[in-house]
Scaffold this motif. Structure first.
Motif, PDB file in Angstrom:
ATOM      1  N   TYR A 213       0.832  -1.204   0.000  1.00  0.00           N
ATOM      2  CA  TYR A 213       0.000   0.000   0.000  1.00  0.00           C
ATOM      3  C   TYR A 213       0.869   1.258   0.000  1.00  0.00           C
ATOM      4  O   TYR A 213       0.657   2.188  -0.793  1.00  0.00           O
ATOM      5  N   PHE A 214       1.851   1.292   0.885  1.00  0.00           N
ATOM      6  CA  PHE A 214       2.679   2.492   1.000  1.00  0.00           C
ATOM      7  C   PHE A 214       3.656   2.619  -0.171  1.00  0.00           C
ATOM      8  O   PHE A 214       3.937   3.734  -0.630  1.00  0.00           O
ATOM      9  N   ILE A 215       4.173   1.506  -0.655  1.00  0.00           N
ATOM     10  CA  ILE A 215       5.097   1.573  -1.797  1.00  0.00           C
ATOM     11  C   ILE A 215       4.376   2.103  -3.034  1.00  0.00           C
ATOM     12  O   ILE A 215       4.838   3.051  -3.691  1.00  0.00           O
ATOM     13  N   PHE A 216       3.246   1.516  -3.354  1.00  0.00           N
ATOM     14  CA  PHE A 216       2.501   1.967  -4.531  1.00  0.00           C
ATOM     15  C   PHE A 216       1.960   3.379  -4.326  1.00  0.00           C
ATOM     16  O   PHE A 216       1.850   4.150  -5.289  1.00  0.00           O
ATOM     17  N   GLY A 217       1.633   3.731  -3.095  1.00  0.00           N
ATOM     18  CA  GLY A 217       1.162   5.089  -2.833  1.00  0.00           C
ATOM     19  C   GLY A 217       2.241   6.127  -3.092  1.00  0.00           C
ATOM     20  O   GLY A 217       1.980   7.169  -3.710  1.00  0.00           O
ATOM     21  N   LEU A 218       3.469   5.847  -2.655  1.00  0.00           N
ATOM     22  CA  LEU A 218       4.575   6.785  -2.883  1.00  0.00           C
ATOM     23  C   LEU A 218       4.915   6.890  -4.365  1.00  0.00           C
ATOM     24  O   LEU A 218       5.155   7.988  -4.888  1.00  0.00           O
ATOM     25  N   LEU A 219       4.967   5.754  -5.052  1.00  0.00           N
ATOM     26  CA  LEU A 219       5.269   5.784  -6.483  1.00  0.00           C
ATOM     27  C   LEU A 219       4.162   6.490  -7.267  1.00  0.00           C
ATOM     28  O   LEU A 219       4.440   7.227  -8.229  1.00  0.00           O
ATOM     29  N   SER A 323      -1.818  -0.748  -9.953  1.00  0.00           N
ATOM     30  CA  SER A 323      -1.936  -0.237  -8.586  1.00  0.00           C
ATOM     31  C   SER A 323      -1.734   1.273  -8.542  1.00  0.00           C
ATOM     32  O   SER A 323      -2.425   1.982  -7.796  1.00  0.00           O
ATOM     33  N   GLU A 324      -0.795   1.800  -9.321  1.00  0.00           N
ATOM     34  CA  GLU A 324      -0.587   3.247  -9.366  1.00  0.00           C
ATOM     35  C   GLU A 324      -1.791   3.960  -9.960  1.00  0.00           C
ATOM     36  O   GLU A 324      -2.202   5.022  -9.479  1.00  0.00           O
TER      37      GLU A 324
END
Length: 349
Positions: A213-219, A323-324
């Motif tokens: 969740y956080f990785i895709f949110g940041l990207l 996801s992005e």
């Protein structure tokens, strides 16, 4: 005298031998020996055996293609295999639908809790935690439910909108990550010091999902800023926006000359915080984003879908993964109704 006589006769014998050799016929010239053919024949047999297809892989030998060779005939090395693995990982990354996995996680959490509820003897506290976990699973199912299902069921859409009004952070990717952290803590607190309780399985699942969740949110946030720069032609670092002369007549003109002494496009840089009357920065941006919305709305229904957001990423040379695209879409969909109208589009940028 008698002892010296044999020595006198010895040269005579040698002369007689020389005469006999002169009178003998000349020997016939010897024919040159032919090279032996047997070793060469053996070598040919060995080469023919090497050229024949081996019984282990007759199809590859018959086709003349080595499995470890590229179509061009070049032998693959370690770098080629690493490149293939990288391409496979990239395809998996672009395909990964985090919304669908969140939906599956909600179902998994409810199933584990129901089994644990009937299979073990629970205290009142454990029963209360199980009930909360079931409610949390229902919330995740409702939040991450595919848009196609929500649009067909008006009741689900109303429930989803009510949930977003009650807890706005669930409409954001980072908000769902925070909510998942709460679920994980509750799953592991219910274990009671052992692994007999099934909700820990769903807790492990959501622990991995939190990281994603956080990785895709940041990207997604990084690519969101890139799309913003692409549409607005804005330099975020310098805090200026480039405006074409045709759109604004009452501006100063900065004309540059390149190496070929050709006049560059006439444009102006306006600070993002200034207000120049009719040519204010806000109005300029609204025109730019409104124009881009009309360009993306190919069917003219006044709504944008996830496919339109993905196409915009390609135009901006920022390919969006599933996801992005999901993260950016949920952010722009301020009404949380599964579509992006023009008001949401202009306001959220």
């Amino acid at each position: 005298m008698a002892a010296n006589q044999p020595e006198e006769n010895q040269p005579l014998k040698e002369e007689d031998n020389n005469q006999d050799n002169d009178n003998a016929p000349d020997p016939e010239p010897q024919q040159p020996q032919q090279p032996e053919q047997q070793p060469q024949a053996q070598n040919n047999d060995i080469n023919n055996q090497a050229a024949q297809p081996t019984p282990q892989n007759p199809n590859a030998a018959a086709s003349g293609v080595n499995p470890s060779e590229e179509p061009g005939g070049r032998q693959k090395d370690a770098q080629d295999y690493v490149s293939e693995v990288g391409d496979a990982c990239n395809k998996c990354y672009n395909w990964f639908p985090i919304g669908l996995f969140g939906f599956i996680g909600g179902i998994l959490l409810i199933v584990c809790c129901i089994i644990d509820l009937f299979a073990t003897n629970l205290t009142f506290t454990q029963f209360f935690v199980i009930a909360l976990l079931i409610c949390g699973g229902l919330i995740m199912i409702l939040v991450e439910m595919p848009v196609a299902i929500v649009k067909k069921q008006q009741t689900l859409k109303v429930m989803q909108l009510a949930l977003y009004d009650w807890l706005k952070l669930l409409s954001r990717m980072w908000g769902r990550g925070i909510f998942s952290i709460v679920l994980v803590v509750m799953c592991f607190s219910e274990m009671g010091g052992g692994f007999r309780s099934l909700p820990w399985i769903a807790g492990m699942y959501y622990a991995a999902l939190i990281v994603l969740y956080f990785i895709f949110g940041l990207l997604a946030a990084k690519k969101y800023n890139g799309i913003y720069v692409f549409i607005s032609n804005c330099d975020i670092k310098t805090g200026t926006i480039n405006v074409n002369l045709e759109q604004n007549d009452n501006v100063e003109i900065n004309v540059g000359i390149d190496d070929d002494n050709k006049e560059q496009e006439q444009q102006q840089q306006i600070p993002l915080t200034t207000d120049t009357g009719s040519n204010s920065t806000e109005e300029i941006l609204r025109k730019k984003f409104g124009s881009k919305f009309d360009e993306l709305d190919t069917n003219g229904d006044g709504l944008l879908t996830r496919a339109d957001i993905a196409r915009l990423g390609v135009e901006a040379s920022l390919e969006l993964s599933n996801s992005e695209c999901h993260a950016i879409f949920t952010y722009l969909d301020d009404d949380c109704n599964g579509d992006i109208n023009k008001d949401n589009w202009v306001t959220m940028w």
